[in-house]
Write a protein that holds these residues in place. Structure first.
Motif, PDB file in Angstrom:
ATOM      1  N   THR A  76       0.855  -1.325   0.205  1.00  0.00           N
ATOM      2  CA  THR A  76      -0.229   0.006   0.044  1.00  0.00           C
ATOM      3  C   THR A  76       0.916   1.254  -0.156  1.00  0.00           C
ATOM      4  N   GLY A  77       2.170   1.105   0.164  1.00  0.00           N
ATOM      5  CA  GLY A  77       2.874   2.372   0.243  1.00  0.00           C
ATOM      6  C   GLY A  77       3.211   2.605   1.613  1.00  0.00           C
ATOM      7  N   ILE A  78       2.444   1.866   2.713  1.00  0.00           N
ATOM      8  CA  ILE A  78       2.547   2.344   4.202  1.00  0.00           C
ATOM      9  C   ILE A  78       3.154   0.749   4.767  1.00  0.00           C
ATOM     10  N   PRO A  79       4.378   0.710   5.442  1.00  0.00           N
ATOM     11  CA  PRO A  79       5.086  -0.324   5.913  1.00  0.00           C
ATOM     12  C   PRO A  79       4.065  -1.209   6.523  1.00  0.00           C
ATOM     13  N   ASN A  80       3.946  -2.497   6.211  1.00  0.00           N
ATOM     14  CA  ASN A  80       3.484  -3.656   6.793  1.00  0.00           C
ATOM     15  C   ASN A  80       1.818  -3.755   6.597  1.00  0.00           C
ATOM     16  N   PHE A  81       1.274  -2.892   5.649  1.00  0.00           N
ATOM     17  CA  PHE A  81      -0.158  -2.949   5.334  1.00  0.00           C
ATOM     18  C   PHE A  81      -0.059  -3.260   4.040  1.00  0.00           C
ATOM     19  N   TYR A  82      -1.183  -4.104   3.611  1.00  0.00           N
ATOM     20  CA  TYR A  82      -1.222  -4.688   2.105  1.00  0.00           C
ATOM     21  C   TYR A  82      -2.731  -4.573   1.907  1.00  0.00           C
ATOM     22  N   VAL A  91     -18.418 -13.439  -3.169  1.00  0.00           N
ATOM     23  CA  VAL A  91     -18.471 -12.104  -3.873  1.00  0.00           C
ATOM     24  C   VAL A  91     -17.147 -11.536  -3.519  1.00  0.00           C
ATOM     25  N   LYS A  92     -16.304 -10.926  -4.587  1.00  0.00           N
ATOM     26  CA  LYS A  92     -15.171 -10.276  -4.557  1.00  0.00           C
ATOM     27  C   LYS A  92     -15.223  -9.099  -3.636  1.00  0.00           C
ATOM     28  N   SER A  93     -14.388  -9.258  -2.320  1.00  0.00           N
ATOM     29  CA  SER A  93     -14.402  -8.277  -1.423  1.00  0.00           C
ATOM     30  C   SER A  93     -13.270  -7.675  -1.082  1.00  0.00           C
ATOM     31  N   LEU A  94     -13.138  -6.528  -0.813  1.00  0.00           N
ATOM     32  CA  LEU A  94     -11.620  -5.727  -0.591  1.00  0.00           C
ATOM     33  C   LEU A  94     -11.253  -5.898   0.878  1.00  0.00           C
ATOM     34  N   ILE A  95     -10.048  -6.225   1.176  1.00  0.00           N
ATOM     35  CA  ILE A  95      -9.459  -6.546   2.228  1.00  0.00           C
ATOM     36  C   ILE A  95      -7.997  -5.667   2.500  1.00  0.00           C
ATOM     37  N   VAL A  96      -8.020  -5.268   3.727  1.00  0.00           N
ATOM     38  CA  VAL A  96      -6.690  -4.347   3.989  1.00  0.00           C
ATOM     39  C   VAL A  96      -6.085  -5.369   5.047  1.00  0.00           C
ATOM     40  N   ALA A  97      -4.816  -5.716   4.917  1.00  0.00           N
ATOM     41  CA  ALA A  97      -4.090  -6.558   5.842  1.00  0.00           C
ATOM     42  C   ALA A  97      -3.053  -5.859   6.764  1.00  0.00           C
ATOM     43  N   PHE A  98      -2.881  -6.157   7.836  1.00  0.00           N
ATOM     44  CA  PHE A  98      -1.734  -5.516   8.537  1.00  0.00           C
ATOM     45  C   PHE A  98      -0.806  -6.770   9.447  1.00  0.00           C
ATOM     46  N   ILE A  99       0.366  -6.712   8.704  1.00  0.00           N
ATOM     47  CA  ILE A  99       1.273  -7.844   9.348  1.00  0.00           C
ATOM     48  C   ILE A  99       2.369  -7.349   9.887  1.00  0.00           C
ATOM     49  N   VAL A 106      -1.928 -11.803  11.865  1.00  0.00           N
ATOM     50  CA  VAL A 106      -2.306 -11.144  10.837  1.00  0.00           C
ATOM     51  C   VAL A 106      -3.691 -10.496  11.090  1.00  0.00           C
ATOM     52  N   VAL A 107      -3.875  -9.302  11.090  1.00  0.00           N
ATOM     53  CA  VAL A 107      -4.846  -8.205  11.279  1.00  0.00           C
ATOM     54  C   VAL A 107      -5.746  -7.846   9.828  1.00  0.00           C
ATOM     55  N   LEU A 108      -6.979  -8.268   9.743  1.00  0.00           N
ATOM     56  CA  LEU A 108      -7.506  -8.089   8.531  1.00  0.00           C
ATOM     57  C   LEU A 108      -8.685  -6.907   8.534  1.00  0.00           C
ATOM     58  N   ASN A 124      -7.378   3.170  -4.003  1.00  0.00           N
ATOM     59  CA  ASN A 124      -6.243   3.487  -3.190  1.00  0.00           C
ATOM     60  C   ASN A 124      -6.748   4.528  -2.033  1.00  0.00           C
ATOM     61  N   ARG A 125      -7.531   5.459  -2.398  1.00  0.00           N
ATOM     62  CA  ARG A 125      -8.019   6.519  -1.328  1.00  0.00           C
ATOM     63  C   ARG A 125      -8.821   5.728  -0.145  1.00  0.00           C
ATOM     64  N   LEU A 126      -9.810   4.547  -0.557  1.00  0.00           N
ATOM     65  CA  LEU A 126     -10.277   3.767   0.358  1.00  0.00           C
ATOM     66  C   LEU A 126      -9.443   3.017   1.304  1.00  0.00           C
ATOM     67  N   VAL A 127      -8.268   2.458   0.474  1.00  0.00           N
ATOM     68  CA  VAL A 127      -7.453   1.658   1.257  1.00  0.00           C
ATOM     69  C   VAL A 127      -6.671   2.694   2.333  1.00  0.00           C
ATOM     70  N   LYS A 128      -6.349   3.711   1.968  1.00  0.00           N
ATOM     71  CA  LYS A 128      -5.517   4.641   2.923  1.00  0.00           C
ATOM     72  C   LYS A 128      -6.473   4.919   3.889  1.00  0.00           C
ATOM     73  N   HIS A 129      -7.701   5.298   3.715  1.00  0.00           N
ATOM     74  CA  HIS A 129      -8.793   5.590   4.907  1.00  0.00           C
ATOM     75  C   HIS A 129      -9.029   4.444   5.705  1.00  0.00           C
ATOM     76  N   LEU A 130      -8.910   3.174   5.143  1.00  0.00           N
ATOM     77  CA  LEU A 130      -9.175   2.161   6.327  1.00  0.00           C
ATOM     78  C   LEU A 130      -7.871   1.821   7.168  1.00  0.00           C
ATOM     79  N   ILE A 131      -6.811   2.199   6.473  1.00  0.00           N
ATOM     80  CA  ILE A 131      -5.389   2.222   7.277  1.00  0.00           C
ATOM     81  C   ILE A 131      -5.364   3.088   8.444  1.00  0.00           C
TER      82      ILE A 131
END
Length: 134
Positions: A76-82, A91-99, A106-108, A124-131
């Motif tokens: 994601t550009g932020i360490p340890n986040f994917y 159904v295809k679903s967005l996940i954000v992972a912290f490792i 593993v935190v999802l 990308n904006r949504l992923v950053k918001h979730l992080i």
């Protein structure tokens, strides 16, 4: 940001390490049975259609690990986040992972049955918001 989908946190704890994978068991979940009890992380060996991901996440949603769903853990550009996508109720679903660096957990964050199709900027904006609100 126009729309923020509902998202739910799941925490997995390391319970087994082998040469080719790390296996985790669910420790807590905001919604029970959202994802299976077991997940694995593995190096992406390239024997799949996943691109742009050094590691993959496998969820134990079949009786044999070789038939389980794969998700490429994309940076994601932020360490340890994917981020990635996984099927939730097929159904295809967005996940954000912290490792963390030690790979002990593993935190999802799972956006159940929601994936921003065809708009990488919004994703990308949504992923950053979730992080930010992890």
């Amino acid at each position: 940001m126009t729309f923020i989908p509902d998202n739910y946190k799941l925490t997995y704890k390391l319970n087994d390490v082998k040469k080719t994978f790390r296996q985790y068991q669910i420790e807590s979940a905001e919604i029970p049975n959202l994802l299976p009890e077991l997940v694995r992380t593995e190096k992406n060996n390239g024997f799949n259609s996943i691109t742009g991901a050094e590691n993959i996440l496998k969820v134990r949603n079949a009786t044999n690990w070789t038939k389980c769903s794969l998700a490429g853990l994309r940076p994601t550009g932020i360490p340890n986040f994917y981020y990635s996508d996984l099927p939730v109720n097929d159904v295809k679903s967005l996940i954000v992972a912290f490792i963390p660096d030690d790979w002990e957990t593993v935190v999802l964050r799972v956006c159940k049955q929601f994936y921003p199709k065809g708009n990488p900027e919004y994703r990308n904006r949504l992923v950053k918001h979730l992080i930010t609100n992890f």
